[in-house]
Motif scaffolding. Sequence first.
Motif, PDB file in Angstrom:
ATOM      1  N   GLY A  43       0.833  -1.213   0.000  1.00 25.94           N
ATOM      2  CA  GLY A  43       0.000   0.000   0.000  1.00 25.94           C
ATOM      3  C   GLY A  43       0.858   1.250   0.000  1.00 25.94           C
ATOM      4  N   MET A  44       1.952   1.197   0.777  1.00 25.02           N
ATOM      5  CA  MET A  44       2.831   2.355   0.842  1.00 25.02           C
ATOM      6  C   MET A  44       3.526   2.572  -0.498  1.00 25.02           C
ATOM      7  SD  MET A  44       5.833   3.064   3.603  1.00 25.02           S
ATOM      8  CE  MET A  44       5.037   2.410   5.036  1.00 25.02           C
ATOM      9  N   LYS A  45       3.957   1.476  -1.118  1.00 23.77           N
ATOM     10  CA  LYS A  45       4.620   1.565  -2.419  1.00 23.77           C
ATOM     11  C   LYS A  45       3.686   2.224  -3.435  1.00 23.77           C
ATOM     12  CE  LYS A  45       7.578  -1.434  -5.205  1.00 23.77           C
ATOM     13  NZ  LYS A  45       8.080  -2.797  -5.300  1.00 23.77           N
ATOM     14  N   TRP A  46       2.428   1.811  -3.401  1.00 17.57           N
ATOM     15  CA  TRP A  46       1.461   2.367  -4.354  1.00 17.57           C
ATOM     16  C   TRP A  46       1.231   3.850  -4.105  1.00 17.57           C
ATOM     17  CZ3 TRP A  46      -3.107  -1.600  -5.185  1.00 17.57           C
ATOM     18  CH2 TRP A  46      -2.566  -2.779  -5.763  1.00 17.57           C
ATOM     19  N   SER A  47       1.239   4.239  -2.814  1.00 17.30           N
ATOM     20  CA  SER A  47       0.930   5.646  -2.527  1.00 17.30           C
ATOM     21  C   SER A  47       2.102   6.556  -2.888  1.00 17.30           C
ATOM     22  CB  SER A  47       0.557   5.817  -1.051  1.00 17.30           C
ATOM     23  OG  SER A  47       1.631   5.399  -0.236  1.00 17.30           O
ATOM     24  N   PHE A  48       3.306   5.974  -3.103  1.00 19.15           N
ATOM     25  CA  PHE A  48       4.458   6.794  -3.490  1.00 19.15           C
ATOM     26  C   PHE A  48       4.414   7.211  -4.953  1.00 19.15           C
ATOM     27  CE2 PHE A  48       7.329   4.729  -0.074  1.00 19.15           C
ATOM     28  CZ  PHE A  48       6.895   5.660   0.848  1.00 19.15           C
ATOM     29  N   ILE A  49       3.584   6.546  -5.757  1.00 17.92           N
ATOM     30  CA  ILE A  49       3.652   6.782  -7.208  1.00 17.92           C
ATOM     31  C   ILE A  49       3.314   8.238  -7.511  1.00 17.92           C
ATOM     32  CG2 ILE A  49       1.290   6.012  -7.686  1.00 17.92           C
ATOM     33  CD1 ILE A  49       2.460   4.767 -10.307  1.00 17.92           C
ATOM     34  N   ALA A  50       4.175   8.844  -8.308  1.00 20.88           N
ATOM     35  CA  ALA A  50       3.968  10.246  -8.673  1.00 20.88           C
ATOM     36  C   ALA A  50       2.815  10.337  -9.664  1.00 20.88           C
ATOM     37  CB  ALA A  50       5.252  10.807  -9.274  1.00 20.88           C
ATOM     38  N   LYS A  51       2.043  11.408  -9.585  1.00 17.82           N
ATOM     39  CA  LYS A  51       0.895  11.530 -10.482  1.00 17.82           C
ATOM     40  C   LYS A  51       0.917  12.860 -11.229  1.00 17.82           C
ATOM     41  CE  LYS A  51      -1.973   8.301  -8.011  1.00 17.82           C
ATOM     42  NZ  LYS A  51      -2.986   8.002  -7.018  1.00 17.82           N
ATOM     43  N   PRO A  52       1.971  13.077 -12.039  1.00 12.60           N
ATOM     44  CA  PRO A  52       1.980  14.317 -12.821  1.00 12.60           C
ATOM     45  C   PRO A  52       0.920  14.253 -13.929  1.00 12.60           C
ATOM     46  CG  PRO A  52       3.861  12.936 -13.391  1.00 12.60           C
ATOM     47  CD  PRO A  52       3.104  12.212 -12.341  1.00 12.60           C
ATOM     48  N   GLU A  53       0.408  15.432 -14.299  1.00 10.76           N
ATOM     49  CA  GLU A  53      -0.645  15.516 -15.330  1.00 10.76           C
ATOM     50  C   GLU A  53      -0.111  15.061 -16.683  1.00 10.76           C
ATOM     51  OE1 GLU A  53      -3.959  16.479 -15.654  1.00 10.76           O
ATOM     52  OE2 GLU A  53      -3.960  16.097 -13.489  1.00 10.76           O
ATOM     53  N   GLY A  54      -0.918  14.322 -17.372  1.00  6.87           N
ATOM     54  CA  GLY A  54      -0.607  14.017 -18.770  1.00  6.87           C
ATOM     55  C   GLY A  54       0.523  13.030 -18.976  1.00  6.87           C
ATOM     56  N   VAL A  55       1.000  12.419 -17.917  1.00 11.06           N
ATOM     57  CA  VAL A  55       2.067  11.419 -18.069  1.00 11.06           C
ATOM     58  C   VAL A  55       1.468  10.057 -17.736  1.00 11.06           C
ATOM     59  CG1 VAL A  55       4.311  10.661 -17.215  1.00 11.06           C
ATOM     60  CG2 VAL A  55       3.810  13.097 -17.408  1.00 11.06           C
ATOM     61  N   PRO A  56       1.650   9.078 -18.613  1.00  8.12           N
ATOM     62  CA  PRO A  56       1.081   7.762 -18.314  1.00  8.12           C
ATOM     63  C   PRO A  56       1.789   7.110 -17.130  1.00  8.12           C
ATOM     64  CG  PRO A  56       2.448   7.656 -20.266  1.00  8.12           C
ATOM     65  CD  PRO A  56       2.343   9.105 -19.904  1.00  8.12           C
ATOM     66  N   ARG A  57       1.054   6.274 -16.449  1.00  9.26           N
ATOM     67  CA  ARG A  57       1.656   5.502 -15.367  1.00  9.26           C
ATOM     68  C   ARG A  57       1.613   4.034 -15.765  1.00  9.26           C
ATOM     69  NH1 ARG A  57      -1.366   9.486 -12.487  1.00  9.26           N
ATOM     70  NH2 ARG A  57      -3.233   8.225 -12.274  1.00  9.26           N
ATOM     71  N   TYR A  58       2.561   3.278 -15.254  1.00 10.13           N
ATOM     72  CA  TYR A  58       2.634   1.875 -15.633  1.00 10.13           C
ATOM     73  C   TYR A  58       2.629   0.973 -14.412  1.00 10.13           C
ATOM     74  CZ  TYR A  58       4.039   3.564 -20.225  1.00 10.13           C
ATOM     75  OH  TYR A  58       4.082   4.189 -21.442  1.00 10.13           O
ATOM     76  N   LEU A  59       2.032  -0.184 -14.601  1.00  9.61           N
ATOM     77  CA  LEU A  59       2.176  -1.240 -13.620  1.00  9.61           C
ATOM     78  C   LEU A  59       2.968  -2.361 -14.283  1.00  9.61           C
ATOM     79  CD1 LEU A  59       1.464  -2.630 -10.897  1.00  9.61           C
ATOM     80  CD2 LEU A  59      -0.525  -3.573 -12.034  1.00  9.61           C
ATOM     81  N   VAL A  60       4.026  -2.806 -13.615  1.00 13.24           N
ATOM     82  CA  VAL A  60       4.812  -3.899 -14.158  1.00 13.24           C
ATOM     83  C   VAL A  60       4.736  -5.057 -13.181  1.00 13.24           C
ATOM     84  CG1 VAL A  60       7.084  -4.653 -14.886  1.00 13.24           C
ATOM     85  CG2 VAL A  60       6.359  -2.325 -15.346  1.00 13.24           C
ATOM     86  N   CYS A  61       4.386  -6.207 -13.709  1.00 11.82           N
ATOM     87  CA  CYS A  61       4.325  -7.395 -12.884  1.00 11.82           C
ATOM     88  C   CYS A  61       5.638  -8.149 -13.029  1.00 11.82           C
ATOM     89  CB  CYS A  61       3.155  -8.265 -13.325  1.00 11.82           C
ATOM     90  SG  CYS A  61       3.147  -9.850 -12.508  1.00 11.82           S
ATOM     91  N   ASN A  62       6.319  -8.302 -11.912  1.00 11.14           N
ATOM     92  CA  ASN A  62       7.627  -8.953 -11.919  1.00 11.14           C
ATOM     93  C   ASN A  62       7.444 -10.464 -11.828  1.00 11.14           C
ATOM     94  OD1 ASN A  62      10.169  -9.924 -11.452  1.00 11.14           O
ATOM     95  ND2 ASN A  62      10.703  -8.405  -9.918  1.00 11.14           N
ATOM     96  N   ALA A  63       7.480 -11.115 -12.977  1.00  8.60           N
ATOM     97  CA  ALA A  63       7.372 -12.570 -13.012  1.00  8.60           C
ATOM     98  C   ALA A  63       8.711 -13.183 -13.375  1.00  8.60           C
ATOM     99  CB  ALA A  63       6.299 -12.996 -14.008  1.00  8.60           C
TER     100      ALA A  63
END
Lengths: 365, 452
Positions: B62-82
């Motif tokens: 939860g803490m890791k997720w809340s650190f994600i920066a949320k600048p306008e107009g920039v895509p965010r990615y989720l990467v699954c480490n398999a």
Amino acid sequence: MAEDKKMFKVKIDNISVEVEPGTTILNAARLIGGEVVPPAMCYYSKLEGSGGKCRTCIVKVTKGSDADPRPMPKLVASCRTTVMDGMEVANITSPEVLDARKGVVEFLLINHPLDCPICDQAGECHLQDLGYENGSEATRYEFKRRTFDKVDLGDKIKLHMTRCILCYRCVFTADQLTQKREHGILGRGDAAEIGTYIKQSLDNDFIGNVIDVCPVGALTDNTFRFKNRVWFLKPVDAHRNCNNPKCCGKVVLWMRGDEVFRVTARKDEYGEVENFICDECRFEKKDKNDWVIEGPRKINHHSVISQGQYVNTVKPLDPLVDVLDGRKPKLLFNIHSESQVNRPEIDLSKIEGPAHSDDFIIKKS
Amino acid sequence: MGRKLLLDKAHIEGIRYYDTYRSNGGYAAAEKALKNLGPDGVLDEVKKSGLRGRGGAGFPTGMKWSFIAKPEGVPRYLVCNADESEPGTFKDRYLMEFIPHLLIEGLLISSFALGANSCYIYIRGEYAWIPEILEQAIAEAKNKGWLGKNILGTGFDLEIYVQRGAGAYICGEETALIESLEGKRGNPRIKPPFPAVKGLYQCPTVVNNVETLAAVVPIINIGGDEYIKFGTGKSTGTKLISACGNINKPGVYEIEMNISVEEFIYSDEYCGGIKNNKRLKACIPGGSSVPVLPANLLLKTAKGETRMMTYESLADGGFATGSMLGSGGFIVMDEDQCIVRNTLTFARFYHHESCGQCSPCREGTGWMKKVLQNIEYGKGKMSDIDLLWDIQRKIEGNTICPLGDAAAWPVAAAIRHFRDEFEWHVLNPEESQKRNFGLAHYADPIPAPAAV
């Protein structure tokens, strides 16, 4: 706007310095200068993204900042860690840092061939300096050292991978200075090497700069190879009007007599070039008449290169000053009037046989 | 029977396929998250659940997720480490192979919470057959409207891509994984900036382990408050443990983090005891890079408390007398195993897998391997043991990424706990080639079974 910019106060080895936000610890230390500057083998201020790999510049952050005074848990690479306001850093005052740095130097040297006596880089090699300052006198490594074949990257550049410490500087140079990078890191772990994959020559207007940025003797100038030792040459600042718009034309000529042995860019006290030069200046213009000579290059007097020069060297002290301890010299006696043998009126050629003190006795008349 | 959250439906035939998965309550969590909870609601539940990263470090998700920066107009990615490459760890493989839709549902919920419209599964190259399974599942999910544009009419778009790695251990490190995903050489980046600020393509990115993302599904299903009731203390929920080595029943087990290590090894529900009635010598409880523990310290902490299968209890005593839960690669060694040989195996692995970017790891791992080889093959000297200790000490903490630490810890722990075995190898060069050291005074507190 520039005036009211907030400056960060940093303490490095208990010496305070104010720097702009975003400065790295290493560059803050360079503002102080002297012994507190951590050594840097892979960081190169002119190359974006360099640093963090060799780990020789590690320092201890004893206080994170004024806002968060906790120390950093690990030693950090000073070349890639930016300062915070109120940060306190220990470099040479921390035994932990010196111990870790000694370890890193040992790691860098275990597979190094230590062929300095036949290496063209000797005398201006950062690994030599680093080993001299932070290394131990003997190795604990008992195994066969890793070797690679020597490769000619074209007719101008020699790659001697065995000496390489994988600083990635030449990769960044090719990325940022030339149109297209043709060499890179192949393999991984301790089998990683600089290479072109399929043997090909590096041919580009600015590729010669990889020789200058290489901290060791892995990339050397084929046109200078085995021609001379750097400390027998006299570095001379010179310039010419280079047609290449990206080239500044300001170089150092390494001369002996009137002969130009090699041409390099001008390097500062950290071994970083002031401006990159093009390959034409570096490899093609080896005649004194191609250049406008400005004067002798100032070299740090600790460097072996300054041995053969008369610039910036220390003048010998007059020993009389110490001996006389502030007294004025005074004439005690005139040896010419006291000595019996000093009689110009006696013609030695008229004395029979070898002269004897009796011959000089003033006969009382 | 311990309660299960991830593998509770694993036994159902055909759970790999969408229809079976859906009819057994699959995608209910996704429906709940997208329709009722909203991104902040999901984040709240995950924070409340106390879920910790299952990849090894145990960082609160939860803490890791809340650190994600949320600048306008920039895509965010989720990467699954398999890129599950830690020797001894094979739990993610089981999840992806048998219940791929659980992972995809977890990815959907997590991407929704993070606002990521592209999601990448970076899978290790050796899992050559799994990308097909995942891609089939992704196609099924897309057909049924769980992926693509405007999912469930919420206006949320998501595409999941599967990318195969080329089989490098280092690409399991999150920044090396990102580099590799971008098509570059898999060298770890120097942090900061952290991926939450500048990750994939210099955009904010969250990298999570397969199991972590799958665990989001039960969290949404039962709620964070209910999830805390599983496990003990800060080790909430269930954990997949991939048990291997000299045990009767190797395999992937889902445990609730409230059982003791002894129960896990000896109970028939889990490992079923040591094979061939041998005695327990040592165990590596969290994958090859965590410190090895001798049997006496494994079952009881230095303070004499029973050691539990939790993040805290396994780490009790620090590295002096404890270890780590790590990624859950539980490697059990019986009395016939040679610690020196085992350490050499790991040292060889880390030497082979070092990326070569920073000097201590590049040079030090090879050096350790060579010294260990000498000791193992009867050519060692007494001073070699101290030399090994000094090398590992100079690698640890001085590298860019945790691979240096991971290479140093097994060597350090082996010397710390099994020094007499190393010394025996040095003092008895010929005998050590013929037989193993066996148990020593530190080993099994459980009495040997009576001779049959």
